[in-house]
Design an enzyme around this catalytic site. Structure first.
Site, PDB file in Angstrom:
ATOM      1  N   ASN A  10       0.875  -1.180   0.000  1.00 48.57           N
ATOM      2  CA  ASN A  10       0.000   0.000   0.000  1.00 48.57           C
ATOM      3  C   ASN A  10       0.911   1.229   0.000  1.00 48.57           C
ATOM      4  O   ASN A  10       1.505   1.562   1.017  1.00 48.57           O
ATOM      5  CB  ASN A  10      -0.888  -0.035   1.254  1.00 48.57           C
ATOM      6  CG  ASN A  10      -1.721   1.220   1.398  1.00 48.57           C
ATOM      7  OD1 ASN A  10      -1.840   2.009   0.461  1.00 48.57           O
ATOM      8  ND2 ASN A  10      -2.310   1.402   2.571  1.00 48.57           N
ATOM      9  N   TRP A  11       1.003   1.874  -1.156  1.00 45.57           N
ATOM     10  CA  TRP A  11       1.951   2.990  -1.283  1.00 45.57           C
ATOM     11  C   TRP A  11       1.399   4.300  -0.729  1.00 45.57           C
ATOM     12  O   TRP A  11       2.121   5.308  -0.696  1.00 45.57           O
ATOM     13  CB  TRP A  11       2.363   3.155  -2.748  1.00 45.57           C
ATOM     14  CG  TRP A  11       3.393   2.140  -3.179  1.00 45.57           C
ATOM     15  CD1 TRP A  11       4.014   1.218  -2.381  1.00 45.57           C
ATOM     16  CD2 TRP A  11       3.913   1.956  -4.498  1.00 45.57           C
ATOM     17  NE1 TRP A  11       4.889   0.471  -3.115  1.00 45.57           N
ATOM     18  CE2 TRP A  11       4.856   0.902  -4.428  1.00 45.57           C
ATOM     19  CE3 TRP A  11       3.692   2.568  -5.732  1.00 45.57           C
ATOM     20  CZ2 TRP A  11       5.563   0.458  -5.544  1.00 45.57           C
ATOM     21  CZ3 TRP A  11       4.390   2.129  -6.848  1.00 45.57           C
ATOM     22  CH2 TRP A  11       5.320   1.089  -6.738  1.00 45.57           C
ATOM     23  N   LYS A  12       0.116   4.337  -0.397  1.00 45.43           N
ATOM     24  CA  LYS A  12      -0.480   5.560   0.156  1.00 45.43           C
ATOM     25  C   LYS A  12      -0.174   6.750  -0.762  1.00 45.43           C
ATOM     26  O   LYS A  12      -0.195   6.585  -1.983  1.00 45.43           O
ATOM     27  CB  LYS A  12       0.010   5.772   1.590  1.00 45.43           C
ATOM     28  CG  LYS A  12      -0.141   4.497   2.430  1.00 45.43           C
ATOM     29  CD  LYS A  12       0.145   4.683   3.883  1.00 45.43           C
ATOM     30  CE  LYS A  12      -0.005   3.352   4.605  1.00 45.43           C
ATOM     31  NZ  LYS A  12       0.056   3.444   6.050  1.00 45.43           N
ATOM     32  N   HIS A  95      -9.393   1.444   4.755  1.00 42.09           N
ATOM     33  CA  HIS A  95      -8.121   1.576   5.478  1.00 42.09           C
ATOM     34  C   HIS A  95      -8.324   2.517   6.663  1.00 42.09           C
ATOM     35  O   HIS A  95      -9.116   3.465   6.578  1.00 42.09           O
ATOM     36  CB  HIS A  95      -7.041   2.113   4.529  1.00 42.09           C
ATOM     37  CG  HIS A  95      -5.673   2.067   5.142  1.00 42.09           C
ATOM     38  ND1 HIS A  95      -5.234   3.036   6.011  1.00 42.09           N
ATOM     39  CD2 HIS A  95      -4.681   1.153   5.055  1.00 42.09           C
ATOM     40  CE1 HIS A  95      -4.012   2.722   6.427  1.00 42.09           C
ATOM     41  NE2 HIS A  95      -3.653   1.581   5.859  1.00 42.09           N
ATOM     42  N   GLU A  97      -6.707   4.910   7.697  1.00 44.47           N
ATOM     43  CA  GLU A  97      -6.496   6.331   7.374  1.00 44.47           C
ATOM     44  C   GLU A  97      -7.732   6.914   6.686  1.00 44.47           C
ATOM     45  O   GLU A  97      -8.044   8.095   6.862  1.00 44.47           O
ATOM     46  CB  GLU A  97      -5.234   6.481   6.509  1.00 44.47           C
ATOM     47  CG  GLU A  97      -3.971   6.261   7.346  1.00 44.47           C
ATOM     48  CD  GLU A  97      -2.803   5.651   6.592  1.00 44.47           C
ATOM     49  OE1 GLU A  97      -2.786   5.677   5.357  1.00 44.47           O
ATOM     50  OE2 GLU A  97      -1.894   5.116   7.279  1.00 44.47           O
ATOM     51  N   GLU A 167      -5.484  -4.773  10.573  1.00 44.36           N
ATOM     52  CA  GLU A 167      -4.431  -3.793  10.797  1.00 44.36           C
ATOM     53  C   GLU A 167      -4.709  -3.036  12.091  1.00 44.36           C
ATOM     54  O   GLU A 167      -5.475  -2.043  12.073  1.00 44.36           O
ATOM     55  CB  GLU A 167      -4.374  -2.799   9.643  1.00 44.36           C
ATOM     56  CG  GLU A 167      -4.118  -3.436   8.291  1.00 44.36           C
ATOM     57  CD  GLU A 167      -3.526  -2.446   7.308  1.00 44.36           C
ATOM     58  OE1 GLU A 167      -2.397  -2.671   6.860  1.00 44.36           O
ATOM     59  OE2 GLU A 167      -4.168  -1.422   7.010  1.00 44.36           O
ATOM     60  N   GLY A 173       2.540   2.170  10.652  1.00 38.50           N
ATOM     61  CA  GLY A 173       3.532   3.230  10.479  1.00 38.50           C
ATOM     62  C   GLY A 173       4.268   3.597  11.757  1.00 38.50           C
ATOM     63  O   GLY A 173       4.954   4.611  11.819  1.00 38.50           O
ATOM     64  N   SER A 212       3.343  -2.275  10.292  1.00 37.11           N
ATOM     65  CA  SER A 212       4.791  -2.395  10.497  1.00 37.11           C
ATOM     66  C   SER A 212       5.353  -3.768  10.134  1.00 37.11           C
ATOM     67  O   SER A 212       6.261  -4.274  10.791  1.00 37.11           O
ATOM     68  CB  SER A 212       5.160  -2.018  11.939  1.00 37.11           C
ATOM     69  OG  SER A 212       4.810  -0.670  12.184  1.00 37.11           O
ATOM     70  N   GLY A 233       2.905  -1.288   4.223  1.00 29.66           N
ATOM     71  CA  GLY A 233       3.043   0.128   3.887  1.00 29.66           C
ATOM     72  C   GLY A 233       4.496   0.480   3.639  1.00 29.66           C
ATOM     73  O   GLY A 233       5.053   0.246   2.560  1.00 29.66           O
ATOM     74  N   GLY A 234       5.152   1.019   4.657  1.00 30.96           N
ATOM     75  CA  GLY A 234       6.523   1.518   4.526  1.00 30.96           C
ATOM     76  C   GLY A 234       7.494   0.565   3.847  1.00 30.96           C
ATOM     77  O   GLY A 234       8.257   0.966   2.953  1.00 30.96           O
TER      78      GLY A 234
HETATM   79  P1  PGA Z   1       2.930   0.151   7.573  1.00 32.76           P
HETATM   80  O1  PGA Z   1       1.485   0.438   6.920  1.00 32.76           O
HETATM   81  O2  PGA Z   1       3.397  -1.176   7.035  1.00 32.76           O
HETATM   82  O3  PGA Z   1       3.789   1.288   7.154  1.00 32.76           O
HETATM   83  O4  PGA Z   1       2.712   0.084   9.054  1.00 32.76           O
HETATM   84  C1  PGA Z   1       0.563  -0.593   6.711  1.00 32.76           C
HETATM   85  C2  PGA Z   1      -0.712  -0.054   6.137  1.00 32.76           C
HETATM   86  O5  PGA Z   1      -1.090   1.087   6.452  1.00 32.76           O
HETATM   87  O6  PGA Z   1      -1.389  -0.731   5.341  1.00 32.76           O
END
Ligand code: PGA
Length: 254
Positions: A10-12, A95, A97, A167, A173, A212, A233-234
């Site tokens: 997930n590149w956001k 998600h 966010e 999640e 993050g 994470s 994500g990251g």
């Molecule tokens: P993260 O993000 O791996 O950077 O914690 C995961 C996500 O938001 O899907």
């Protein structure tokens, strides 16, 4: 029950068009031999080029969100058919966010999952509790409520094809992932919640862990019996770290 691992990045709101295409080309070919459903969710403006760049690889391309209606007076959004037209096969929905910054309710998330199936996209529907909810001892109750809402408009066949991403919000993050045992327990709670309503479809449903995930913890998380993959994500922003996570997912198959 053996379920094929599914790992998506997930590149956001990250990576330009050029960076996205370069990444996908670099990953392409290195996926050979991996028995994993792998995908990337880039920003919306990059989707068409991402699909073109991944055409010869096994990499799926996903939207990061979708509107709950197919067309109409909804400025600034994207519909399921638009995503499909661009060549997307999956879409991330709900998600944390989106829930936090765009006020998405459980009902909206459920409508979007319904829409995704209606147009032929596979939804990756996200659920998870906040730190306050976990500390108050409500994690299982919150997640069960989110899951019930998501499956409320689905048939058993759709549930068996659904992807859920557990999640925990406090792990996204932050560098703090859930322990493999805690995550596995929550995945079992989620699967049992689906089983109550849909029996065997719960065995086919795949549940990713997200929060994470990185090469250093991927093996311990992905080898748990109820964890069927990861939403990353990251660590999905670098080819090498994403590939390493994909390889750990593949290794759980053997
Ligand atoms: P993260 O993000 O791996 O950077 O914690 C995961 C996500 O938001 O899907």
């Amino acid at each position: 029950m053996s379920r094929k691992p599914i790992v998506f990045g997930n590149w956001k709101l990250n990576k330009s068009l050029k960076e996205s295409v370069e990444f996908i080309r670099a990953l392409d070919g290195r996926l050979e031999g991996l028995d994993v459903d792998a995908g990337i969710a880039p920003v919306t403006t990059v989707l068409e080029s991402a699909v073109a760049a991944s055409r010869n690889s096994k990499l799926a391309i996903a939207g990061q969100d979708v509107h709950w209606c197919d067309s109409g007076a909804y400025t600034g959004t994207v519909s399921g058919n638009h995503l499909l037209e661009l060549g997307c096969s999956h879409v991330i929905i709900g998600h944390s966010e989106r829930r936090q910054f765009f006020m998405e309710s459980d009902d909206r998330v459920s409508d979007k999952v319904r829409l995704a199936f209606d147009v032929g996209l596979t939804p990756i529907a996200c659920i998870g509790e906040t730190l306050a909810q976990r500390e108050a001892g409500h994690a299982e109750k919150i997640v069960a409520r989110q899951v019930s809402s998501i499956v409320s408009q689905l048939t058993a066949d759709e549930v068996s094809r659904l992807v859920l991403a557990y999640e925990p919000v406090w792990a996204i993050g932050t560098g703090k992932s859930a322990t493999p045992e805690d995550a596995d327990h929550m995945h079992l709670v989620i699967r049992n919640c689906v089983r109550k309503q849909f029996d065997d479809a719960a065995d086919t449903l795949r549940i990713q862990y997200g929060g994470s995930v990185k090469p250093a913890n991927a093996e311990s998380l992905l080898s748990m019996p109820n964890i069927d993959g990861a939403l990353v994500g990251g660590a999905s922003l670098k080819v090498d770290s994403f590939l390493e996570i994909l390889k750990w997912a593949d290794s759980t198959r053997s």
